[in-house]
Structure formats: structure tokens, C-alpha cells
Design an enzyme around this catalytic site. Structure first.
Site, PDB file in Angstrom:
ATOM      1  N   ASN A 116     -17.710  28.716 -21.652  1.00 54.87           N
ATOM      2  CA  ASN A 116     -18.487  27.382 -20.914  1.00 54.87           C
ATOM      3  C   ASN A 116     -18.328  27.442 -19.555  1.00 54.87           C
ATOM      4  O   ASN A 116     -17.209  27.678 -19.222  1.00 54.87           O
ATOM      5  CB  ASN A 116     -18.131  26.090 -21.651  1.00 54.87           C
ATOM      6  CG  ASN A 116     -18.258  26.032 -22.994  1.00 54.87           C
ATOM      7  OD1 ASN A 116     -19.527  26.485 -23.406  1.00 54.87           O
ATOM      8  ND2 ASN A 116     -17.385  25.705 -23.795  1.00 54.87           N
ATOM      9  N   ASN A 175      -2.096  -2.717  13.276  1.00 51.97           N
ATOM     10  CA  ASN A 175      -3.558  -2.489  13.066  1.00 51.97           C
ATOM     11  C   ASN A 175      -3.892  -1.198  14.121  1.00 51.97           C
ATOM     12  O   ASN A 175      -4.999  -0.600  13.458  1.00 51.97           O
ATOM     13  CB  ASN A 175      -4.292  -3.742  13.762  1.00 51.97           C
ATOM     14  CG  ASN A 175      -3.942  -5.119  12.965  1.00 51.97           C
ATOM     15  OD1 ASN A 175      -3.545  -4.843  11.934  1.00 51.97           O
ATOM     16  ND2 ASN A 175      -4.273  -6.209  13.420  1.00 51.97           N
ATOM     17  N   LYS A 226     -18.037  30.864 -27.548  1.00 50.23           N
ATOM     18  CA  LYS A 226     -18.353  30.269 -26.412  1.00 50.23           C
ATOM     19  C   LYS A 226     -17.659  30.822 -25.078  1.00 50.23           C
ATOM     20  O   LYS A 226     -16.692  30.990 -25.176  1.00 50.23           O
ATOM     21  CB  LYS A 226     -18.247  28.714 -26.690  1.00 50.23           C
ATOM     22  CG  LYS A 226     -19.000  27.995 -27.706  1.00 50.23           C
ATOM     23  CD  LYS A 226     -20.295  27.567 -27.216  1.00 50.23           C
ATOM     24  CE  LYS A 226     -20.271  26.484 -26.247  1.00 50.23           C
ATOM     25  NZ  LYS A 226     -21.535  25.819 -26.236  1.00 50.23           N
ATOM     26  N   TYR A 249      -9.548  -6.711  12.654  1.00 51.49           N
ATOM     27  CA  TYR A 249      -8.935  -6.199  11.378  1.00 51.49           C
ATOM     28  C   TYR A 249      -9.042  -7.191  10.301  1.00 51.49           C
ATOM     29  O   TYR A 249      -8.459  -8.373  10.347  1.00 51.49           O
ATOM     30  CB  TYR A 249      -7.668  -5.699  11.621  1.00 51.49           C
ATOM     31  CG  TYR A 249      -6.783  -5.031  10.237  1.00 51.49           C
ATOM     32  CD1 TYR A 249      -6.871  -3.817   9.854  1.00 51.49           C
ATOM     33  CD2 TYR A 249      -5.977  -5.965   9.705  1.00 51.49           C
ATOM     34  CE1 TYR A 249      -6.361  -3.404   8.749  1.00 51.49           C
ATOM     35  CE2 TYR A 249      -5.350  -5.511   8.397  1.00 51.49           C
ATOM     36  CZ  TYR A 249      -5.349  -4.312   8.269  1.00 51.49           C
ATOM     37  OH  TYR A 249      -4.842  -4.011   6.904  1.00 51.49           O
ATOM     38  N   GLN A 263      -7.392  -2.207   3.992  1.00 49.80           N
ATOM     39  CA  GLN A 263      -6.277  -1.254   3.357  1.00 49.80           C
ATOM     40  C   GLN A 263      -7.065  -0.636   2.134  1.00 49.80           C
ATOM     41  O   GLN A 263      -6.488   0.364   1.617  1.00 49.80           O
ATOM     42  CB  GLN A 263      -5.226  -2.227   3.008  1.00 49.80           C
ATOM     43  CG  GLN A 263      -4.281  -1.605   2.178  1.00 49.80           C
ATOM     44  CD  GLN A 263      -2.826  -2.681   2.320  1.00 49.80           C
ATOM     45  OE1 GLN A 263      -2.364  -2.801   3.035  1.00 49.80           O
ATOM     46  NE2 GLN A 263      -2.766  -2.961   1.018  1.00 49.80           N
ATOM     47  N   GLU A 302     -19.456  22.729 -14.121  1.00 52.68           N
ATOM     48  CA  GLU A 302     -19.897  21.329 -14.557  1.00 52.68           C
ATOM     49  C   GLU A 302     -18.986  20.145 -13.924  1.00 52.68           C
ATOM     50  O   GLU A 302     -19.839  19.121 -13.572  1.00 52.68           O
ATOM     51  CB  GLU A 302     -19.709  21.156 -16.144  1.00 52.68           C
ATOM     52  CG  GLU A 302     -20.510  22.027 -16.949  1.00 52.68           C
ATOM     53  CD  GLU A 302     -20.058  22.097 -18.304  1.00 52.68           C
ATOM     54  OE1 GLU A 302     -20.322  21.271 -19.253  1.00 52.68           O
ATOM     55  OE2 GLU A 302     -19.614  23.293 -18.583  1.00 52.68           O
ATOM     56  N   SER A 314       0.778  -1.328  -0.164  1.00 53.01           N
ATOM     57  CA  SER A 314      -0.074  -0.201  -0.008  1.00 53.01           C
ATOM     58  C   SER A 314       1.022   1.201  -0.097  1.00 53.01           C
ATOM     59  O   SER A 314       0.252   2.464  -0.122  1.00 53.01           O
ATOM     60  CB  SER A 314      -1.079  -0.008   0.979  1.00 53.01           C
ATOM     61  OG  SER A 314      -0.380  -0.185   2.478  1.00 53.01           O
ATOM     62  N   SER A 332     -14.258  27.226 -26.662  1.00 53.80           N
ATOM     63  CA  SER A 332     -14.284  26.195 -27.257  1.00 53.80           C
ATOM     64  C   SER A 332     -13.263  26.216 -28.366  1.00 53.80           C
ATOM     65  O   SER A 332     -12.898  27.397 -28.774  1.00 53.80           O
ATOM     66  CB  SER A 332     -15.656  26.008 -27.824  1.00 53.80           C
ATOM     67  OG  SER A 332     -15.925  25.375 -29.175  1.00 53.80           O
ATOM     68  N   THR A 334     -40.415  26.420  -8.758  1.00 52.21           N
ATOM     69  CA  THR A 334     -40.643  24.972  -8.531  1.00 52.21           C
ATOM     70  C   THR A 334     -40.976  24.233  -9.828  1.00 52.21           C
ATOM     71  O   THR A 334     -41.294  24.770 -10.844  1.00 52.21           O
ATOM     72  CB  THR A 334     -41.931  24.697  -7.522  1.00 52.21           C
ATOM     73  OG1 THR A 334     -43.190  25.144  -8.322  1.00 52.21           O
ATOM     74  CG2 THR A 334     -41.939  25.515  -6.135  1.00 52.21           C
ATOM     75  N   HIS A 335     -40.219  23.229  -9.695  1.00 49.78           N
ATOM     76  CA  HIS A 335     -40.320  22.134 -11.088  1.00 49.78           C
ATOM     77  C   HIS A 335     -39.434  22.947 -12.471  1.00 49.78           C
ATOM     78  O   HIS A 335     -39.844  22.910 -13.395  1.00 49.78           O
ATOM     79  CB  HIS A 335     -41.835  21.892 -11.720  1.00 49.78           C
ATOM     80  CG  HIS A 335     -42.660  21.355 -10.535  1.00 49.78           C
ATOM     81  ND1 HIS A 335     -43.012  20.058 -10.479  1.00 49.78           N
ATOM     82  CD2 HIS A 335     -43.380  22.140  -9.587  1.00 49.78           C
ATOM     83  CE1 HIS A 335     -43.712  19.996  -9.315  1.00 49.78           C
ATOM     84  NE2 HIS A 335     -44.181  20.976  -8.896  1.00 49.78           N
ATOM     85  N   LYS A 369      -8.135   3.428   2.245  1.00 50.56           N
ATOM     86  CA  LYS A 369      -7.562   4.982   2.097  1.00 50.56           C
ATOM     87  C   LYS A 369      -7.627   5.616   0.868  1.00 50.56           C
ATOM     88  O   LYS A 369      -7.894   6.725   0.708  1.00 50.56           O
ATOM     89  CB  LYS A 369      -6.025   4.503   2.331  1.00 50.56           C
ATOM     90  CG  LYS A 369      -5.881   4.539   3.880  1.00 50.56           C
ATOM     91  CD  LYS A 369      -4.567   4.072   4.258  1.00 50.56           C
ATOM     92  CE  LYS A 369      -4.534   2.805   4.289  1.00 50.56           C
ATOM     93  NZ  LYS A 369      -5.196   1.883   5.215  1.00 50.56           N
TER      94      LYS A 369
HETATM   95  N1  ARG Z   1      -1.452  -1.439   5.312  1.00 50.96           N
HETATM   96  C1  ARG Z   1      -1.977  -1.878   6.015  1.00 50.96           C
HETATM   97  C2  ARG Z   1      -3.528  -1.106   5.969  1.00 50.96           C
HETATM   98  O1  ARG Z   1      -3.489  -0.352   5.349  1.00 50.96           O
HETATM   99  C3  ARG Z   1      -1.616  -1.378   7.374  1.00 50.96           C
HETATM  100  C4  ARG Z   1      -2.118  -2.668   8.592  1.00 50.96           C
HETATM  101  C5  ARG Z   1      -1.652  -3.920   8.459  1.00 50.96           C
HETATM  102  N2  ARG Z   1      -1.856  -4.806   9.316  1.00 50.96           N
HETATM  103  C6  ARG Z   1      -1.834  -6.037   9.159  1.00 50.96           C
HETATM  104  N3  ARG Z   1      -2.065  -6.956  10.223  1.00 50.96           N
HETATM  105  N4  ARG Z   1      -1.285  -6.432   8.081  1.00 50.96           N
HETATM  106  O2  ARG Z   1      -4.663  -1.413   6.485  1.00 50.96           O
END
Ligand code: ARG
Length: 467
Positions: free
Chosen positions: A294, A119, A292, A326, A331, A299, A32, A286, A164-165, A334
């Protein structure tokens, strides 16, 4: 037979029981670091708090804690200077930093992970990051509310059609319409404030899932990291991602609001409406049609909700089937949150720019407000008040007059008194007083109504609240 571990290939941080390193594809799906390096500052802050606590509790020596603290600061500078050797073999930000620490300070670095796990480490890092995003969202929303408020103040009594509408309904004031968004954004802001309050408990010290036998002081680390208190259940601490889901949910509602105003801007800035003008700074041309201009930013803002809501659905889907505690599925939390937060912050900034920059065309707004029989309700209300007609009957009489005006190709105030009296003999010329759009908005003085006096009261209230 003795197995000789290939220490080069096995993971140096957890590879004790492994005799070989991961397959390249395993590493690719597992690592990660490509995205969680964004957590570096939070990871270092968490580790510094943890090391200081370990020393205060006599779990590691002060000397080691000092070396760890300084080493982590040096790593922070290294990362910020773009000189940190991030490596996918070390999977994630936690192992990358810890390995580098040991490389820099030796033995003491290996003591940092006492009494914690990745964790609880990732849980605290990510909470700190999301908490910071809540603060940024709150600040961004405040700026946007101020921009709408300024528009409301300037145009408190400008008359425009209320819809409205998307059909002309009744005349309203520009200030009132701008303040509608202030209310919406205020709710958004309170959702982020509320989520921030709830997430402000520290999971560090939950360790892998069960807590630890080391005599750690979780109150100390919680305080050092600006949390209100430590979380109370270690299982929940490492498996909870509610804070991210709440952030995403609040972001989705907020982005929906931004999208609604973006849609109004697209309509209002069109040649058919011309209610507002967006400057060159907030429009694009454009490549083929020279005339134009825009409203691309608007948008794109409309489209951002798709990403943010997508991230929200994605994380709910990741979390919904996970048994405690966990699992590596988590993972995948994120990237969704990073992308949603980036989209939201950019969206807030772009909207603030556009709202501050747009100029309403007061004459066109007024002319539009006066068309489309917008004061028909005022006429019906007058029939009730002046002639004591039951409202339903007044509605019918007014409808007949609207049809008459429509067939004559004129608006309600253009009908003659004789026209009016042919539909209801009791009508007097007093009626013309309520058919003008200014009188119409001025009369809507009920609390929360569109009357300029009411709008000015609300502007003053928000000015006091926003400073
Ligand atoms: N990279 C992991 C995550 O984002 C960190 C936690 C990993 N924990 C484990 N027991 N492998 O979740």
C-alpha cells in the site's frame, strides 16, 4: 489594613499587585510553556541582542550585560541537555528563561527586561522561528524539485497518456509531467522567499505597544538578529501575525501540490494502472492480505493538507476579530504553526524520498498512451492542415472515425484507409503518420509543449537554475 502578599503563590515575575496565585485551572489555560519552549533558542538570541544593545546605549552596565549574555548561553546548554526545569507557574518560555537567569546570575538578570515587554519579545521570537521554517521549506522544496527534475531528465521522451477529467486526452511525455511539478514547486518556493522577505523586520523594541522612553537602538538589535530593519510602528509590531499567516498560506498551497502528486502516485501505483512502482521503502503491507503493497506515505501526504489548511483557518479565525494590539488570544498562534510546519517538512522529505525512488514502467505508460483514441486531436489537426478543412468540421469527421473504431473494437491507427475514406474521401495514407503516439508528442513543439525537444530545453533551464 495592610495586605500581605503571599509571595510564594503570586507570580514571582509580575505578581507585585497580586495577593494570591492563580487557580489551577487558570494556570492550565494560561500557561504556554508546554509548547512555546520550542522557541527557546530564538528567545535566548533575542535576549542576548537586547542586552548587548542596552549596554551599548548605556542603559545597563557592560558588566551586567556580560553576565546576562553568559548566563543565557549557560541556559541554552541547560535546555539542550534536557536539564532545564521548565515550570508552568512561570507561564511561558520568556518568564521561564528570565527567572532562571536571575536564579543563576542574581541582580543583573532582573535588568534584562528593561525597555521591552513580552509582547515584542514573543513577536520577535516567533518571527525568528517562522523565518527559519521558511528557509527549511525553501531547502526542502529545492530538494524535491531536483528529484522531479531527475525523473524528467531520464524520461524526457517517454510517452504516457495525458489526462483531462482523468480520461485519456492526448499523449504527453513523462518528462513534461514531471516538469509540471517543478513549476508548481517553484511557485511554492517563491512564495516562501517572498514571505520571508516581507517578515524580515524586527519588532523588538516596540515594547508593550507604544515603544519605550529608554534610548534603545532598534537598528542595532534588528541587525544583530539578521533582520533587514526594525518595524516602523510599535502598535503593528506587537499585534501583527501576518508573517505566520503568510507562512501557513504558502504551506497550504504547497501541501495542496504535494497532495495532488500523492493522489497521482496512489492511482499510478495501483494494479489497474501500474504506471509506477514504489519500492518496499515507501510502501507497507496489510496484516491480512499478503499480496498488498500500500502507498501509505502518499496517502498520508494527501491527508496532511487537511491539517495544514486547518491550522491556517484556525489562525485566521483567532486573528480576525482582535482590536489592536496584543490580546492573549494570540498565544493560540504557535501550536497551529508548529504543527503545520512539522507536517510540511515531513511531507517534503517523504515526497522527495518517493519521487527519487519511484520507477516508471515505460512500456505500460506507452501502451496506455496509445489506447483510448489519444491521437484523435492529431487526426483532426491533420485534416485541417492537409485537406484545409475548417477545424470544427475536422473535429466532426474525427468523431465519426472514433465511433467507427469503437464499434469495430480497435484503435484509430487500426482503421484501414478505405474505412477512413468512407467518412471523408480526401483522406490519404499520409494520415497514418500522425496517428502514432511518438509522432504525436514530437509534433507538440509549441513553447511549453510536451515535445521531447521542448522538455529537454526546460530540463536544461531548470538544471542551470537549481545547480
Ligand atoms: N505567552 C505569550 C504568548 O505566547 C507571551 C506574550 C504574553 N504577553 C502578555 N502581555 N501576557 O502570546
Amino acid at each position: 489594613m495592610t495586605v500581605t502578599p503571599d509571595s510564594k503563590a503570586a507570580n514571582q515575575m509580575w505578581g507585585g499587585r497580586f495577593s494570591a496565585g492563580p487557580d489551577a485551572i487558570m494556570q492550565a489555560i494560561n500557561a504556554s510553556i508546554g509548547f512555546d519552549q520550542r522557541l527557546y533558542a530564538q528567545d535566548i538570541a533575542g535576549s542576548r541582542a537586547h542586552a548587548a544593545m542596552l549596554a551599548a546605549q548605556g542603559i545597563i552596565s557592560n558588566k551586567d550585560a556580560e553576565a546576562i549574555g553568559e548566563g543565557l548561553l549557560a541556559i541554552l546548554s541547560e535546555i539542550e541537555a534536557g536539564q532545564f526545569p521548565f515550570t508552568p507557574e512561570l507561564e511561558d518560555i520568556h518568564l521561564n528563561i528570565e527567572a532562571r537567569l536571575t536564579e543563576r546570575i542574581g541582580e543583573a538578570g532582573k535588568r534584562l527586561h528593561t525597555g521591552r515587554s513580552r509582547n515584542d519579545q514573543v513577536a520577535v521570537d516567533f518571527r525568528l522561528w517562522v523565518r527559519d521554517q521558511c528557509d527549511q521549506a525553501i531547502a526542502g522544496l529545492t530538494g524535491l524539485m531536483q528529484a522531479f527534475l531527475k525523473q524528467a531528465e531520464v524520461g524526457a521522451d517517454w510517452v504516457m497518456p495525458g489526462f483531462t477529467h482523468l480520461q485519456t486526452a492526448q499523449p504527453v511525455t513523462w518528462g513534461h509531467h514531471m516538469l509540471a511539478y517543478v513549476e508548481m514547486l517553484a511557485r511554492d518556493r517563491s512564495r516562501f522567499e517572498d514571505a520571508r522577505r516581507r517578515m524580515n523586520e524586527c519588532p523588538l523594541g516596540a515594547a508593550a505597544l507604544a515603544g519605550t522612553s529608554f534610548p534603545i537602538d532598534r537598528h542595532m538589535t534588528a541587525q544583530a538578529l539578521g533582520f533587514d530593519r526594525p518595524t516602523a510602528n510599535s502598535l503593528d509590531s506587537v499585534s501583527d501575525r501576518d508573517f505566520a499567516l503568510e507562512f501557513l498560506s504558502a504551506s497550504s498551497i504547497c501541501a495542496m501540490h504535494l497532495s495532488r502528486f500523492a493522489e497521482e502516485l496512489v492511482i499510478w501505483s495501483s494494479a489497474q494502472f501500474r504506471f509506477v512502482r514504489l519500492s518496499d521503502k515507501w510502501t507497507t503491507g496489510s496484516s491480512i492480505m499478503p499480496q498488498k503493497k500500500n502507498p501509505d506515505a502518499a496517502e498520508l501526504l494527501r491527508a496532511k493538507l487537511g491539517r495544514i489548511l486547518g491550522a491556517t483557518v484556525a489562525l485566521f479565525t483567532v486573528m480576525k476579530g482582535l482590536a489592536l494590539t496584543y490580546s492573549k488570544d494570540m498565544q493560540e498562534d504557535k501550536e497551529q504553526v508548529f504543527d503545520a510546519a512539522d507536517s510540511l517538512m515531513l511531507g517534503l522529505a517523504a515526497m522527495t524520498g518517493m519521487v527519487s525512488d519511484m520507477t516508471a514502467n515505460r512500456e505500460i505508460l506507452r501502451a496506455a498512451a496509445a489506447s483510448g483514441f489519444s491521437t484523435a486531436t492529431d487526426l483532426a489537426d491533420w485534416l485541417v492542415k492537409a485537406l484545409n478543412l475548417p477545424f470544427r468540421e475536422a473535429h466532426h469527421v474525427t468523431g465519426t472515425l472514433v465511433a467507427m473504431a469503437e464499434s469495430k473494437g480497435c484503435d484509430l491507427p487500426d482503421l484501414t484507409l478505405a474505412d477512413m475514406q468512407s467518412v471523408h474521401s480526401g483522406i490519404t495514407d499520409q494520415v497514418f503518420g500522425v496517428l502514432g503516439v511518438e509522432n504525436s508528442v514530437r509534433s507538440r513543439t509549441s513553447y511549453g509543449g510536451t515535445a521531447p525537444d521542448r522538455v529537454r530545453e526546460q530540463v536544461a533551464r531548470w538544471q542551470a537554475a537549481l545547480g
